[in-house]
Design a protein around this motif. Sequence first.
Motif, PDB file in Angstrom:
ATOM      1  N   ALA A 112      -2.095   4.862  -3.008  1.00 42.83           N
ATOM      2  CA  ALA A 112      -2.775   3.633  -4.308  1.00 42.83           C
ATOM      3  C   ALA A 112      -1.852   2.140  -3.890  1.00 42.83           C
ATOM      4  N   ARG A 113      -2.724   1.100  -3.848  1.00 43.13           N
ATOM      5  CA  ARG A 113      -1.455  -0.351  -4.138  1.00 43.13           C
ATOM      6  C   ARG A 113      -1.457  -0.351  -5.262  1.00 43.13           C
ATOM      7  N   ARG A 165       6.198  12.005   1.254  1.00 46.60           N
ATOM      8  CA  ARG A 165       4.607  12.364   1.786  1.00 46.60           C
ATOM      9  C   ARG A 165       4.880  13.860   2.641  1.00 46.60           C
ATOM     10  N   SER A 166       3.892  14.352   2.858  1.00 44.62           N
ATOM     11  CA  SER A 166       3.480  16.188   3.187  1.00 44.62           C
ATOM     12  C   SER A 166       3.814  16.407   4.823  1.00 44.62           C
ATOM     13  N   GLU A 167       4.383  14.160   5.085  1.00 42.42           N
ATOM     14  CA  GLU A 167       4.412  14.758   6.701  1.00 42.42           C
ATOM     15  C   GLU A 167       6.089  14.708   6.415  1.00 42.42           C
ATOM     16  N   ASP A 168       6.605  14.510   5.607  1.00 42.11           N
ATOM     17  CA  ASP A 168       8.986  14.982   6.086  1.00 42.11           C
ATOM     18  C   ASP A 168       8.813  16.263   5.429  1.00 42.11           C
ATOM     19  N   GLN A 179       0.517  -1.430  -0.229  1.00 40.97           N
ATOM     20  CA  GLN A 179      -0.109   0.289  -0.048  1.00 40.97           C
ATOM     21  C   GLN A 179       0.918   1.471  -0.046  1.00 40.97           C
ATOM     22  N   LEU A 180       0.885   2.487  -0.497  1.00 45.11           N
ATOM     23  CA  LEU A 180       1.511   2.957  -0.746  1.00 45.11           C
ATOM     24  C   LEU A 180       1.043   4.563  -1.151  1.00 45.11           C
ATOM     25  N   PRO A 181       1.853   5.031  -0.252  1.00 45.82           N
ATOM     26  CA  PRO A 181       0.922   6.364   0.639  1.00 45.82           C
ATOM     27  C   PRO A 181       0.845   7.258   0.035  1.00 45.82           C
TER      28      PRO A 181
END
Length: 333
Positions: free
Chosen positions: A266-267, A224-227, A180-182
């Motif tokens: 997405a997966r 990722r946004s949090e990074d 599962q991709l973030p």
Amino acid sequence: MIADPAVARRTRRAGFLLAAFCLCLALAGCLEARLPEGVVATVNGEPIFLRGLQALLDSRSATLGVLRRPSLEDMRRRYGEGLGSLIVCALVRQDLQRRQLAVSPEALEAAIDAVRRDYGGKEALDRYLADEALDAEQWRALMRDHLSLVQFEKLVLEPDIRVGLEEIRAYYQAHGADFQLPSLLAVCLVSADERAAVEGFCRALPRLPGREEEGAPYQCLEVRSEDLPAVWRKAVADLAPGQCAPPRKEEGAWRSVALMARKPAARMDLAEAYPLVERELREEKLDAAFLRWLEAALATARIRVAPDLKTDLVTPPSARKNGEEESGAEQVP
């Protein structure tokens, strides 16, 4: 000096298995046998010298980046585990010799020359070894052991490893969460001495300037946004794809972040995951094959170990105090 992560992992696990098998095979009698001075073990008559064991421990300490003051108990444990690794390496080298697949002197010299080049030449490598108190000849022996493990895996174990499509499909279905991709942000970070250069980059969007064009240097990546740093995360939240955040002056330079795209979670499909799953299953099978080989090798091996190291060699890791790495060791920067 075991550089390859997969080989290093198998060597550590093999060392633990060796301890268990020493118990199962009731080697206590030969473990108590007196050995020549300076010899800590023999494997089918081949001696393992204390200086070689010390070189292995020194080479491991050199990668830690800290000076350790271990307790006596911790020191004994590390000597026992190091000796287990050297016993496994000796068994591997002997097996390769029987198969006429031993690492050649030419291959060893080529590997050492490659390391020298990485360090900037012979003098630089010699200086590093001296600084880390590593004996050059013992370091060569560790290099030979590393190459032997790699060669054993490649020439003896890998030819019998097969990973089928059905195995890959079953693994993929059973471990769906792993694929599962973030959600990701495609962003470009731009920085220049002049604000005008950053603004020029932003005006060119959504086209990215070519590297040969004048303008602000930039770097594009998916994160990722949090990074993202908090200040840029907040700025990107209000951007549409193809827009730049207002330039900011930081540490004497003008900087901005451009949002190129938002990628929803997405997966990964089976076709994309195939090489990853195949590699994981291959590693698992290599681990299992190596441990089966070691079980058979130990069943016929003649191993004598110095009594002082007996307890730490034959005590399974789970039975050790706290089961922790470096327990009781004081670390000094």
